[in-house]
Design a protein around this motif. Sequence first.
Motif, PDB file in Angstrom:
ATOM      1  N   PHE A  94      82.248  32.136  16.007  1.00 20.88           N
ATOM      2  CA  PHE A  94      82.237  33.406  17.468  1.00 20.88           C
ATOM      3  C   PHE A  94      82.094  32.291  18.886  1.00 20.88           C
ATOM      4  O   PHE A  94      81.818  31.191  18.346  1.00 20.88           O
ATOM      5  CB  PHE A  94      80.484  33.557  17.533  1.00 20.88           C
ATOM      6  N   LYS A  95      83.230  32.617  19.181  1.00 17.05           N
ATOM      7  CA  LYS A  95      82.705  32.181  20.767  1.00 17.05           C
ATOM      8  C   LYS A  95      82.559  32.946  21.741  1.00 17.05           C
ATOM      9  O   LYS A  95      83.488  34.476  21.844  1.00 17.05           O
ATOM     10  CB  LYS A  95      84.787  31.940  20.890  1.00 17.05           C
ATOM     11  N   ILE A  96      81.787  32.905  22.662  1.00 16.08           N
ATOM     12  CA  ILE A  96      81.566  33.957  23.796  1.00 16.08           C
ATOM     13  C   ILE A  96      83.323  33.891  25.381  1.00 16.08           C
ATOM     14  O   ILE A  96      83.687  32.621  25.452  1.00 16.08           O
ATOM     15  CB  ILE A  96      80.591  33.468  24.755  1.00 16.08           C
ATOM     16  N   LEU A  97      83.496  35.272  24.965  1.00 14.55           N
ATOM     17  CA  LEU A  97      84.558  35.603  26.102  1.00 14.55           C
ATOM     18  C   LEU A  97      83.980  36.355  27.858  1.00 14.55           C
ATOM     19  O   LEU A  97      85.237  35.757  28.668  1.00 14.55           O
ATOM     20  CB  LEU A  97      85.640  36.042  25.749  1.00 14.55           C
ATOM     21  N   ALA A  98      83.598  36.881  27.783  1.00 12.96           N
ATOM     22  CA  ALA A  98      82.786  37.122  29.092  1.00 12.96           C
ATOM     23  C   ALA A  98      81.485  37.678  28.913  1.00 12.96           C
ATOM     24  O   ALA A  98      81.020  37.895  27.794  1.00 12.96           O
ATOM     25  CB  ALA A  98      83.563  37.958  29.145  1.00 12.96           C
TER      26      ALA A  98
ATOM     27  N   ARG B  20      74.685  41.274  28.751  1.00 15.71           N
ATOM     28  CA  ARG B  20      75.784  41.811  27.950  1.00 15.71           C
ATOM     29  C   ARG B  20      77.248  40.553  27.303  1.00 15.71           C
ATOM     30  O   ARG B  20      77.228  40.172  28.295  1.00 15.71           O
ATOM     31  CB  ARG B  20      76.927  42.748  28.016  1.00 15.71           C
ATOM     32  N   SER B  21      77.662  40.593  26.699  1.00 14.83           N
ATOM     33  CA  SER B  21      78.693  39.459  26.284  1.00 14.83           C
ATOM     34  C   SER B  21      79.342  40.009  25.340  1.00 14.83           C
ATOM     35  O   SER B  21      79.261  41.244  24.658  1.00 14.83           O
ATOM     36  CB  SER B  21      78.185  38.919  26.017  1.00 14.83           C
ATOM     37  N   ILE B  22      81.389  39.820  25.303  1.00 20.72           N
ATOM     38  CA  ILE B  22      82.162  40.153  24.591  1.00 20.72           C
ATOM     39  C   ILE B  22      82.400  38.721  23.788  1.00 20.72           C
ATOM     40  O   ILE B  22      82.805  37.827  24.198  1.00 20.72           O
ATOM     41  CB  ILE B  22      83.049  40.469  25.446  1.00 20.72           C
ATOM     42  N   TYR B  23      82.261  38.978  22.680  1.00 19.46           N
ATOM     43  CA  TYR B  23      82.541  37.652  22.029  1.00 19.46           C
ATOM     44  C   TYR B  23      83.746  37.871  21.357  1.00 19.46           C
ATOM     45  O   TYR B  23      84.405  38.935  20.579  1.00 19.46           O
ATOM     46  CB  TYR B  23      80.859  37.042  20.471  1.00 19.46           C
ATOM     47  N   GLU B  24      84.670  36.888  20.772  1.00 22.37           N
ATOM     48  CA  GLU B  24      85.289  36.433  20.200  1.00 22.37           C
ATOM     49  C   GLU B  24      85.102  36.364  18.520  1.00 22.37           C
ATOM     50  O   GLU B  24      84.462  35.095  18.533  1.00 22.37           O
ATOM     51  CB  GLU B  24      87.025  35.803  20.423  1.00 22.37           C
ATOM     52  N   TYR B  25      86.107  36.613  17.137  1.00 16.90           N
ATOM     53  CA  TYR B  25      85.281  36.683  15.872  1.00 16.90           C
ATOM     54  C   TYR B  25      85.898  36.040  15.512  1.00 16.90           C
ATOM     55  O   TYR B  25      87.573  36.305  15.413  1.00 16.90           O
ATOM     56  CB  TYR B  25      83.688  37.212  15.612  1.00 16.90           C
ATOM     57  N   ARG B  26      86.081  35.445  14.353  1.00 16.53           N
ATOM     58  CA  ARG B  26      87.108  34.528  13.232  1.00 16.53           C
ATOM     59  C   ARG B  26      86.695  33.904  12.144  1.00 16.53           C
ATOM     60  O   ARG B  26      84.978  33.871  12.065  1.00 16.53           O
ATOM     61  CB  ARG B  26      87.399  33.335  13.913  1.00 16.53           C
ATOM     62  N   ILE B  27      86.998  34.632  11.274  1.00 16.35           N
ATOM     63  CA  ILE B  27      87.060  33.982   9.785  1.00 16.35           C
ATOM     64  C   ILE B  27      87.446  33.236   8.746  1.00 16.35           C
ATOM     65  O   ILE B  27      88.429  33.630   9.148  1.00 16.35           O
ATOM     66  CB  ILE B  27      86.189  35.525   8.745  1.00 16.35           C
ATOM     67  N   ASP B  28      86.732  32.364   8.054  1.00 10.79           N
ATOM     68  CA  ASP B  28      87.876  32.044   7.357  1.00 10.79           C
ATOM     69  C   ASP B  28      87.790  32.248   6.150  1.00 10.79           C
ATOM     70  O   ASP B  28      87.125  33.156   5.273  1.00 10.79           O
ATOM     71  CB  ASP B  28      86.651  30.183   7.599  1.00 10.79           C
TER      72      ASP B  28
ATOM     73  N   ALA C 184      75.807  38.682  10.525  1.00 14.96           N
ATOM     74  CA  ALA C 184      75.913  37.146  11.181  1.00 14.96           C
ATOM     75  C   ALA C 184      75.702  36.989  12.748  1.00 14.96           C
ATOM     76  O   ALA C 184      75.494  35.794  12.665  1.00 14.96           O
ATOM     77  CB  ALA C 184      77.865  37.124  11.040  1.00 14.96           C
ATOM     78  N   LEU C 185      76.487  37.517  13.590  1.00 13.93           N
ATOM     79  CA  LEU C 185      76.114  37.672  15.166  1.00 13.93           C
ATOM     80  C   LEU C 185      74.535  37.208  15.741  1.00 13.93           C
ATOM     81  O   LEU C 185      73.629  36.311  16.359  1.00 13.93           O
ATOM     82  CB  LEU C 185      76.412  38.538  15.826  1.00 13.93           C
ATOM     83  N   ARG C 186      73.748  38.430  14.638  1.00 13.81           N
ATOM     84  CA  ARG C 186      72.443  38.379  14.941  1.00 13.81           C
ATOM     85  C   ARG C 186      71.386  37.722  14.488  1.00 13.81           C
ATOM     86  O   ARG C 186      70.237  36.886  15.595  1.00 13.81           O
ATOM     87  CB  ARG C 186      71.215  39.738  13.981  1.00 13.81           C
ATOM     88  N   LYS C 187      72.412  36.843  14.198  1.00 14.87           N
ATOM     89  CA  LYS C 187      71.615  35.237  12.937  1.00 14.87           C
ATOM     90  C   LYS C 187      71.734  33.934  14.279  1.00 14.87           C
ATOM     91  O   LYS C 187      71.265  33.097  14.312  1.00 14.87           O
ATOM     92  CB  LYS C 187      72.229  34.806  11.823  1.00 14.87           C
ATOM     93  N   ARG C 188      72.789  33.807  14.804  1.00 15.07           N
ATOM     94  CA  ARG C 188      73.061  33.267  16.244  1.00 15.07           C
ATOM     95  C   ARG C 188      72.599  33.747  17.650  1.00 15.07           C
ATOM     96  O   ARG C 188      73.325  33.845  18.699  1.00 15.07           O
ATOM     97  CB  ARG C 188      74.542  33.166  16.227  1.00 15.07           C
ATOM     98  N   THR C 189      71.256  33.500  17.651  1.00 17.27           N
ATOM     99  CA  THR C 189      70.414  33.758  19.252  1.00 17.27           C
ATOM    100  C   THR C 189      70.983  32.742  19.873  1.00 17.27           C
ATOM    101  O   THR C 189      70.991  32.701  21.375  1.00 17.27           O
ATOM    102  CB  THR C 189      69.263  34.314  18.746  1.00 17.27           C
TER     103      THR C 189
ATOM    104  N   LEU D 190      73.714  31.363  20.676  1.00 18.91           N
ATOM    105  CA  LEU D 190      75.140  31.899  21.389  1.00 18.91           C
ATOM    106  C   LEU D 190      74.919  32.834  22.827  1.00 18.91           C
ATOM    107  O   LEU D 190      75.576  34.077  22.995  1.00 18.91           O
ATOM    108  CB  LEU D 190      76.035  32.954  21.039  1.00 18.91           C
ATOM    109  N   ILE D 191      73.131  33.110  22.870  1.00 18.66           N
ATOM    110  CA  ILE D 191      72.876  34.283  23.863  1.00 18.66           C
ATOM    111  C   ILE D 191      73.509  32.948  25.776  1.00 18.66           C
ATOM    112  O   ILE D 191      72.222  31.941  25.215  1.00 18.66           O
ATOM    113  CB  ILE D 191      71.508  34.788  23.646  1.00 18.66           C
ATOM    114  N   PRO D 192      73.472  33.622  26.726  1.00 18.14           N
ATOM    115  CA  PRO D 192      73.815  32.129  26.921  1.00 18.14           C
ATOM    116  C   PRO D 192      72.961  32.858  28.421  1.00 18.14           C
ATOM    117  O   PRO D 192      72.728  32.506  29.142  1.00 18.14           O
ATOM    118  CB  PRO D 192      74.981  33.213  28.136  1.00 18.14           C
TER     119      PRO D 192
END
Length: 158
Positions: A149-153, A134-142, A91-96, A98-100
Amino acid sequence: MRKISILIIIGLLAFACKKEVKQPEKSLDKTAQLTLKNDSLEKEIVILKSLNDSILKIENVAENLWFDKVFNGGHLTRLGITNPEEFVENALRKRTDLIPFEAVMGGTMNFGKIQLLGNKWIIADYSDGHIQGRSIYEYRIDDKKALTFKILASNDTE
């Protein structure tokens, strides 16, 4: 004089014939040697490829020390997701998006190594061949198995 010149010509012809007969033998020997060398190099290539494949398999099997499928992935498996790590990673790989960072010099930003950190976070590196970070992301699933995804750092190294 004529007999001598005929003998000289016959001698030269005989000498020339002997030389031609030996040359193909030498070239056959050389051809056989090159064939043997080629065969042995092909065998080495096969061995090296199999070693490389084995190393890749070992690297892919490497255990994620930060994520336990049963403990951290329980909320995902309860939703019917059989391989939580793969599900979140894909799922994250599909969301490029999100790369800052934007790609430069005609490159394309893509995720490289991705690793889940517990049941809420994920760390990922990315690069376009010129810029990397590199980034740290928070992820949640419904309940509908949709991930957000939310980028944290981020820690970029250009």
